[in-house]
Design a protein around this motif. Structure first.
Motif, PDB file in Angstrom:
ATOM      1  N   HIS A   1       0.843  -1.198   0.000  1.00 37.54           N
ATOM      2  CA  HIS A   1       0.000   0.000   0.000  1.00 37.54           C
ATOM      3  C   HIS A   1       0.882   1.252   0.000  1.00 37.54           C
TER       4      HIS A   1
ATOM      5  N   ALA B   1      -2.441   1.424   5.489  1.00 37.03           N
ATOM      6  CA  ALA B   1      -3.681   0.986   4.843  1.00 37.03           C
ATOM      7  C   ALA B   1      -4.865   1.053   5.801  1.00 37.03           C
TER       8      ALA B   1
ATOM      9  N   GLN C   1       5.750   3.579   3.384  1.00 37.99           N
ATOM     10  CA  GLN C   1       4.590   3.470   2.506  1.00 37.99           C
ATOM     11  C   GLN C   1       4.150   4.820   1.952  1.00 37.99           C
TER      12      GLN C   1
END
Length: 261
Positions: A2, A50, A123
């Motif tokens: 993600h 996420a 991320q």
């Protein structure tokens, strides 16, 4: 994996929140921007990026989701606030021994520790960074680490970007190792001990002579397939060696010619 992107919020609103120039950014009683941002960081630390949403943050705070929007317009602005906040955690000591090399090494190791505390930073794509006070202060601190050593302004920027990029890439292995241990219940050493006896049976040294020799030496030393911390130390030293070569080259360029005898 993600991936989120920084700098996706409304520029005017993001900058007003980052620099706390909006009146309502500092109001709100027990809620307020700072408390929302801290809760969002806690959600990301615990469950990854996420899992981050305005609803999850509201649940953690025990308030209605819509009450968050009174303070933060959306997830894009919230992510920028989170990034700026955690970048304020890195130390900025005034006196670091070892000259420019010692200063850059300290910056690299503090950045490594920051990623380990907040793995979700890996991320976030930050080619468009949040232009907040903590990110700006950190950039200024990093530049001052190489101020006055013979580099041009653009080279100074490139050097601090190089070090930050190196840490970003190198720390991924350490984060993945920690996550694997958590998710599987096995440390790297336990995993290696379980696999090594079987690997010895199937690995043909005659077919893979170099891999067999080097792999055996590394496995014996690390008691694992890899050692992310040791790899980080080795790579960081080589990065700093390269910067030293650049500085030496710049010094040679400006050295006045020797007067003829």
């Amino acid at each position: 994996m993600h991936v989120e992107y920084s700098g996706t919020g409304d520029p005017a609103r993001s900058l007003a929140l980052l620099w706390r120039t909006r009146d309502r950014a500092s109001r709100g009683g027990d809620l307020g921007v700072d408390r929302i941002v801290r809760a969002a960081i806690e959600v990301a630390d615990a469950d990854g990026l996420a899992a981050l949403s305005m609803r999850r943050v509201a649940e953690r705070l025990g308030v209605g989701t819509m009450s968050l929007y009174t303070h933060v317009p959306g997830k894009g602005e919230l992510l920028d606030l989170m990034l700026d906040t955690v970048h304020g955690e890195t130390p900025r000591p005034a006196d670091v021994p070892g000259g420019w090399r010692g200063r850059l090494e300290r910056i690299a190791r503090d950045t490594w520790a920051l990623y380990l505390r907040h793995p979700w930073l890996l991320q976030v794509a930050t080619t468009r960074p949040p232009l907040g006070p903590q990110v700006t202060a950190r950039y200024d601190y990093e530049l001052r680490a190489v101020e006055g050593i013979g580099l041009t302004d653009l080279e100074m920027d490139a050097v601090v970007t190089l070090v930050d990029s190196y840490v970003h890439g190198a720390v991924r292995g350490a984060v993945e190792a920690a996550r694997a241990a958590r998710d599987t219940g096995l440390t790297d050493e336990q995993w290696w001990r379980a696999h090594a006896p079987y690997l010895e049976k199937v690995m043909d040294p005659a077919r893979f002579p170099t891999a067999a020799r080097v792999g055996a030496a590394a496995g014996e030393e690390y008691q694992a397939a890899t050692d992310p911390a040791r790899a980080f130390d080795f790579g960081l030293a080589r990065v700093l060696d390269g910067i030293a070569a650049l500085i030496a080259h710049r010094s040679a360029d400006v050295t006045p010619p020797t007067a003829p005898r």
